[in-house]
Design an enzyme around this catalytic site. Structure first.
Site, PDB file in Angstrom:
ATOM      1  CG  ASN A 156      -0.455  -0.161   2.496  1.00 17.91           C
ATOM      2  OD1 ASN A 156       0.721  -0.473   2.644  1.00 17.91           O
ATOM      3  ND2 ASN A 156      -1.265   0.065   3.507  1.00 17.91           N
ATOM      4  CB  SER A 234      -2.084  -9.086   7.418  1.00 18.34           C
ATOM      5  OG  SER A 234      -1.274 -10.224   7.230  1.00 18.34           O
ATOM      6  CD  GLU A 255       4.480   0.212  13.070  1.00 17.90           C
ATOM      7  OE1 GLU A 255       3.257   0.327  13.301  1.00 17.90           O
ATOM      8  OE2 GLU A 255       5.346   0.772  13.753  1.00 17.90           O
ATOM      9  CB  CYS A 289      -2.541  -0.106   8.681  1.00 15.71           C
ATOM     10  SG  CYS A 289      -1.065   0.897   8.659  1.00 15.71           S
ATOM     11  CD  GLU A 463       8.042   1.340  11.066  1.00 24.11           C
ATOM     12  OE1 GLU A 463       7.149   1.847  10.371  1.00 24.11           O
ATOM     13  OE2 GLU A 463       8.659   0.311  10.744  1.00 24.11           O
TER      14      GLU A 463
HETATM   15  P1  ADP Z   1      -1.288  -7.437   2.858  1.00 22.60           P
HETATM   16  O1  ADP Z   1      -2.679  -7.926   3.018  1.00 22.60           O
HETATM   17  O2  ADP Z   1      -1.077  -6.020   3.184  1.00 22.60           O
HETATM   18  O3  ADP Z   1      -0.633  -7.884   1.587  1.00 22.60           O
HETATM   19  P2  ADP Z   1       0.354  -9.406   4.149  1.00 22.60           P
HETATM   20  O4  ADP Z   1       0.668  -9.510   5.588  1.00 22.60           O
HETATM   21  O5  ADP Z   1      -0.254 -10.563   3.469  1.00 22.60           O
HETATM   22  O6  ADP Z   1      -0.538  -8.114   4.061  1.00 22.60           O
HETATM   23  O7  ADP Z   1       1.642  -9.009   3.313  1.00 22.60           O
HETATM   24  C1  ADP Z   1       2.611  -8.099   3.756  1.00 22.60           C
HETATM   25  C2  ADP Z   1       3.978  -8.572   3.341  1.00 22.60           C
HETATM   26  O8  ADP Z   1       4.215  -9.830   3.962  1.00 22.60           O
HETATM   27  C3  ADP Z   1       4.124  -8.805   1.827  1.00 22.60           C
HETATM   28  O9  ADP Z   1       5.432  -8.423   1.448  1.00 22.60           O
HETATM   29  C4  ADP Z   1       3.955 -10.309   1.704  1.00 22.60           C
HETATM   30  O10 ADP Z   1       4.637 -10.862   0.599  1.00 22.60           O
HETATM   31  C5  ADP Z   1       4.611 -10.783   2.992  1.00 22.60           C
HETATM   32  N1  ADP Z   1       4.182 -12.107   3.448  1.00 22.60           N
HETATM   33  C6  ADP Z   1       2.986 -12.710   3.302  1.00 22.60           C
HETATM   34  N2  ADP Z   1       2.991 -13.934   3.874  1.00 22.60           N
HETATM   35  C7  ADP Z   1       4.240 -14.108   4.412  1.00 22.60           C
HETATM   36  C8  ADP Z   1       4.880 -15.161   5.140  1.00 22.60           C
HETATM   37  N3  ADP Z   1       4.255 -16.296   5.434  1.00 22.60           N
HETATM   38  N4  ADP Z   1       6.163 -14.960   5.532  1.00 22.60           N
HETATM   39  C9  ADP Z   1       6.813 -13.820   5.238  1.00 22.60           C
HETATM   40  N5  ADP Z   1       6.256 -12.796   4.558  1.00 22.60           N
HETATM   41  C10 ADP Z   1       4.992 -12.932   4.148  1.00 22.60           C
END
Ligand code: ADP
Length: 484
Positions: A156, A234, A255, A289, A463
């Site tokens: 985002n 997330s 965060e 967020c 941050e």
């Molecule tokens: P959003 O819904 O904002 O994409 P996520 O938490 O799914 O939120 O993604 C945020 C970041 O975390 C992205 O860079 C995504 O690739 C990464 N991500 C998602 N799943 C994992 C995981 N299991 N381990 C590490 N990074 C992850």
């Protein structure tokens, strides 16, 4: 193709140990506004991530020994370069992320401000001398960098999310490995290229592009060379990374998600509350967020606020972020659009009324109409879940106590907002809200000079601000004997 003044900013490789690394495996990055193919980006895996961590570790050995002035000089130069290339960075960002160009420019300015802030803070990493408990001893505290930091960020704010972490880490003397979001890698790669031009030593900042985020997350969390994880994203993924980090007892900054209440009391300046709510709710098409997720309005001003607010929402202009008149761009992807539809259907099935919007936009794709829902009951899912779309549900409350109770009825605790004029109420409500950040009579709170972060399940650490540097520093106690 993207039209850039400096086409060499369009990078598609990963950046490891000071070198651009391509891959035979690639994935396509597309423009969410029109589906246009923008680039094929390297899809790297565990091996490259490990290499990047090792490069970060090697670079750390010398970066930690540089003076604050040397580190500040690189950060200042990088900030100047971002400013000089703002139009290209904003064009890349809007093309892959969808936000209006004006917001993309704003994100670059905001990122530049973090770089300058932490360049200045680098010079203020002070320790302490503690009055002694024993005449033969002296007590000192020094601050040292934590080591290699692994960062993972969402789509985002493709540059700002890393620009809130990286300058703090570098200023403290840490190095970094970063995994940008697979949805928006191009902005971060252009940003990294400017770091090279700013004179950042090879290995001090490494970027890994991948479609396999879980595998890279495991490398980062399980490596003994990585001493800290800084994640924005997330709450479920944050919890997973926390669990994985336990095996090596890493420092963590998280965060995570939010569920911001935006409360309008009966003594509020209603027009000001309407503009604040528009800014807070619809920035980035509601995909932040700290976006207002629930509008809680006191019953005596409920109709006036809802009417004026709906009128203001009707004036928003949906379109491609590259068009000057656009104020709301597309959603990032189909899943985001589907989620918005499900949440609206659920609210309506519980009795909410659609005051405005409530449908996909005529532009098609992932465009959605800015939507206002009134008389939303608390049973509706969108009172508990992060909407991440251009949908404003308005809830009704009668007393201050009820407003606080409703506002705090969530596992999240990131940002919240309220509008009121009574000074007693301003204190009572500010103190009663269980959130890391409170906007009083403003819908925009984020700045490098103040601590950004959440409580409860919204995260750990802060941050920005003078506190933001502490997240990248360890404290060492030196007890010195042999004095007499
Ligand atoms: P959003 O819904 O904002 O994409 P996520 O938490 O799914 O939120 O993604 C945020 C970041 O975390 C992205 O860079 C995504 O690739 C990464 N991500 C998602 N799943 C994992 C995981 N299991 N381990 C590490 N990074 C992850």
């Amino acid at each position: 193709m993207l039209k850039l003044s400096d086409p060499t900013l369009l990078k598609t490789e990963s950046f490891i140990n000071g070198e651009w690394r391509s891959s035979s495996q690639t994935y396509a990055v597309k423009n969410p506004a029109n589906g246009q193919h923008l680039a094929d980006v390297a899809n790297h895996g565990v091996e490259e991530a490990q290499e990047a961590v090792e490069a970060g570790y090697d670079a750390y050995k010398s970066w930690k020994k540089t003076t604050a002035a040397e580190r500040a000089a690189v950060l200042m130069k990088w900030a100047d370069l971002m400013e000089q290339h703002r139009e290209d960075l904003a064009t890349i960002m809007t093309s892959e992320q969808g936000k209006p160009l004006a917001e993309a420019r704003g994100e670059i300015n905001y990122s530049v401000a973090f770089f300058r802030w932490f360049a200045e803070e680098a010079r203020r990493i002070y320790g302490d001398v503690i009055p002694t408990h024993n005449p033969a001893l002296r007590n000192l505290v020094i601050k040292q960098p934590v080591g290699v930091v692994a960062a993972i960020t969402p789509w985002n704010f493709p540059i700002a999310m890393v620009a809130k972490k990286l300058p703090a880490a570098l200023a403290a003397g840490c190095t970094m490995v970063w995994k940008p979001s697979e949805e928006t890698p191009l902005s971060g790669l252009a940003f990294a290229e400017l770091g090279v031009r700013a004179g950042l030593p090879g290995g001090a900042f490494n970027v890994i592009n991948t479609l396999d985020a879980p595998a890279i997350g495991k490398v980062f969390t399980e490596s003994e060379l990585v001493r800290k994880i800084s994640f924005t994203g997330s709450t479920p993924v944050g919890k997973l990374l926390l669990r994985q980090s336990a095996s090596t007892v890493k420092k963590v900054s998280m965060e995570l998600g939010g569920n911001a209440p935006f409360i309008v009391f009966d003594d509020a300046d209603i027009d000001a509350a309407v503009s604040g709510a528009i800014a807070s709710k619809f920035r980035n098409a509601g995909q932040t967020c700290v976006c207002a997720n629930r509008l809680l309005v006191q019953e005596s001003v409920y109709d006036e606020f809802s009417e004026k607010f709906s009128k203001a929402v009707a004036e928003l202009h949906v379109g491609d972020g590259m068009a000057a008149e656009t104020t709301v761009g597309p959603l990032i992807n189909q899943a985001a659009l589907d989620k918005v539809e499900v949440l609206i259907d659920d609210a309506v099935s519980h009795g909410a009324q659609v005051a405005l919007g409530g449908n996909r936009h005529d532009l098609g794709g992932t465009f959605y109409q800015p939507t206002v829902l009134t008389e939303v009951p608390f049973e509706a899912r969108l009172s508990r879940e992060e909407i991440f779309g251009p949908v404003a549900p308005i809830f009704r409350f009668s007393t201050e106590e009820e407003a606080l109770e409703q506002a705090n009825a969530t596992e999240y605790g990131l940002a919240c907002y309220f509008y009121a004029r009574d000074i007693g109420r301003i204190w009572r409500v500010s103190e009663g809200l269980e959130y890391g950040m409170v906007g009083v009579n403003t819908g925009m709170i984020s700045t490098p000079v103040a601590p950004f972060g959440g409580i409860k399940e919204s995260g750990l650490g802060r941050e920005g601000s003078k506190y933001g540097l502490d997240d990248y520093l360890e404290m060492k106690f030196m007890c010195i004997g042999g004095i007499d």
